[in-house]
Design a protein around this motif. Structure first.
Motif, PDB file in Angstrom:
ATOM      1  N   TRP A 107       0.836  -1.205   0.000  1.00 47.17           N
ATOM      2  CA  TRP A 107       0.000   0.000   0.000  1.00 47.17           C
ATOM      3  C   TRP A 107       0.873   1.258   0.000  1.00 47.17           C
ATOM      4  O   TRP A 107       0.586   2.233  -0.697  1.00 47.17           O
ATOM      5  CB  TRP A 107      -0.933   0.027   1.210  1.00 47.17           C
ATOM      6  N   GLU A 121      -4.249  -1.355  -6.980  1.00 47.14           N
ATOM      7  CA  GLU A 121      -5.189  -1.905  -6.005  1.00 47.14           C
ATOM      8  C   GLU A 121      -5.480  -3.378  -6.297  1.00 47.14           C
ATOM      9  O   GLU A 121      -5.518  -4.215  -5.388  1.00 47.14           O
ATOM     10  CB  GLU A 121      -6.481  -1.099  -5.996  1.00 47.14           C
ATOM     11  N   HIS A 122      -5.671  -3.698  -7.564  1.00 54.56           N
ATOM     12  CA  HIS A 122      -5.929  -5.078  -7.954  1.00 54.56           C
ATOM     13  C   HIS A 122      -4.759  -5.988  -7.578  1.00 54.56           C
ATOM     14  O   HIS A 122      -4.955  -7.097  -7.063  1.00 54.56           O
ATOM     15  CB  HIS A 122      -6.212  -5.156  -9.455  1.00 54.56           C
ATOM     16  N   ARG A 125      -4.702  -6.621  -3.799  1.00 52.47           N
ATOM     17  CA  ARG A 125      -5.767  -7.567  -3.426  1.00 52.47           C
ATOM     18  C   ARG A 125      -5.358  -8.998  -3.779  1.00 52.47           C
ATOM     19  O   ARG A 125      -5.511  -9.926  -2.992  1.00 52.47           O
ATOM     20  CB  ARG A 125      -7.071  -7.194  -4.154  1.00 52.47           C
ATOM     21  N   ARG A 126      -4.818  -9.175  -4.988  1.00 55.37           N
ATOM     22  CA  ARG A 126      -4.403 -10.502  -5.436  1.00 55.37           C
ATOM     23  C   ARG A 126      -3.276 -11.061  -4.569  1.00 55.37           C
ATOM     24  O   ARG A 126      -3.319 -12.219  -4.152  1.00 55.37           O
ATOM     25  CB  ARG A 126      -3.971 -10.439  -6.898  1.00 55.37           C
ATOM     26  N   ASP A 129      -4.519 -12.033  -1.124  1.00 58.26           N
ATOM     27  CA  ASP A 129      -5.188 -13.341  -1.193  1.00 58.26           C
ATOM     28  C   ASP A 129      -4.165 -14.481  -1.235  1.00 58.26           C
ATOM     29  O   ASP A 129      -4.323 -15.490  -0.556  1.00 58.26           O
ATOM     30  CB  ASP A 129      -6.088 -13.435  -2.425  1.00 58.26           C
ATOM     31  N   HIS A 135      -9.666 -10.091   3.941  1.00 55.86           N
ATOM     32  CA  HIS A 135     -10.169  -8.849   3.351  1.00 55.86           C
ATOM     33  C   HIS A 135     -10.222  -7.751   4.425  1.00 55.86           C
ATOM     34  O   HIS A 135      -9.894  -6.594   4.156  1.00 55.86           O
ATOM     35  CB  HIS A 135     -11.549  -9.064   2.724  1.00 55.86           C
ATOM     36  N   PHE A 138      -6.779  -6.478   4.880  1.00 54.37           N
ATOM     37  CA  PHE A 138      -6.447  -5.765   3.646  1.00 54.37           C
ATOM     38  C   PHE A 138      -6.995  -4.331   3.720  1.00 54.37           C
ATOM     39  O   PHE A 138      -6.285  -3.363   3.460  1.00 54.37           O
ATOM     40  CB  PHE A 138      -7.053  -6.548   2.469  1.00 54.37           C
ATOM     41  N   ILE A 139      -8.268  -4.193   4.097  1.00 57.91           N
ATOM     42  CA  ILE A 139      -8.921  -2.879   4.185  1.00 57.91           C
ATOM     43  C   ILE A 139      -8.350  -2.064   5.348  1.00 57.91           C
ATOM     44  O   ILE A 139      -8.050  -0.868   5.185  1.00 57.91           O
ATOM     45  CB  ILE A 139     -10.455  -3.034   4.335  1.00 57.91           C
ATOM     46  N   ARG A 142      -5.025  -0.718   4.432  1.00 57.78           N
ATOM     47  CA  ARG A 142      -5.180   0.385   3.473  1.00 57.78           C
ATOM     48  C   ARG A 142      -5.515   1.677   4.214  1.00 57.78           C
ATOM     49  O   ARG A 142      -4.903   2.716   3.981  1.00 57.78           O
ATOM     50  CB  ARG A 142      -6.277   0.066   2.459  1.00 57.78           C
TER      51      ARG A 142
END
Length: 154
Positions: A107, A121-122, A125-126, A129, A135, A138-139, A142
């Motif tokens: 980030w 961002e993608h 996320r990948r 995972d 998630h 992850f958030i 961020r």
């Protein structure tokens, strides 16, 4: 990953050698950070500095290792990417806290130019995972980075 970077890591990463595991994890994470820097196809000096500082300070890589990673990444920037070699090492050997820290570094690199590209961002996320970061984490990570950098994208 990129063929020449993959060769570099194959020479430096040997999971069966437990005494080198910490260094191997740092190198695997470094590869992901360099790829993060390249995601929007516009490598800015602030991104380069963020990656370089992170590699040298947080991962204790030598100047030579850092320079070699940058050189290889620049040569192969347009090639196909395979993160499995690196994410599997991180997923198997890092604590949940360490995995979340990797996501935080990603980030920070993505936001280092004060703009979050959809590709960046993608990718985060990948990768989150692939290394088994929830998630929720992850958030939260961020938002932590956005607050630290005073970015109003909540």
């Amino acid at each position: 990953m990129l063929d020449t970077i993959k060769s570099f890591f194959e020479q430096n990463i040997h999971p069966e050698q437990e005494e080198d595991l910490d260094h191997q994890l740092k190198l695997a994470t470094a590869a992901l950070l360099i790829e993060m820097m390249q995601q929007d196809h516009k490598i800015r000096e602030v991104e380069r500095e963020t990656v370089r500082d992170t590699l040298q300070k947080e991962f204790d890589l030598t100047t030579e290792e850092t320079d070699e990673l940058f050189r290889l990444a620049a040569e192969e920037a347009d090639d196909a990417v395979d993160y499995h070699q690196f994410t599997s090492l991180i997923a198997r050997h890092c604590s949940q806290e360490q995995k979340i820290k990797v996501v935080e570094y990603l980030w920070r690199i993505a936001y280092s130019d004060r703009h979050l590209d959809a590709l960046e961002e993608h990718m985060i996320r990948r990768l989150a995972d692939l290394i088994y970061v929830s998630h929720r984490d992850f958030i939260q990570t961020r938002h932590k980075v956005e607050e630290d950098l005073q970015i109003g994208n909540h």
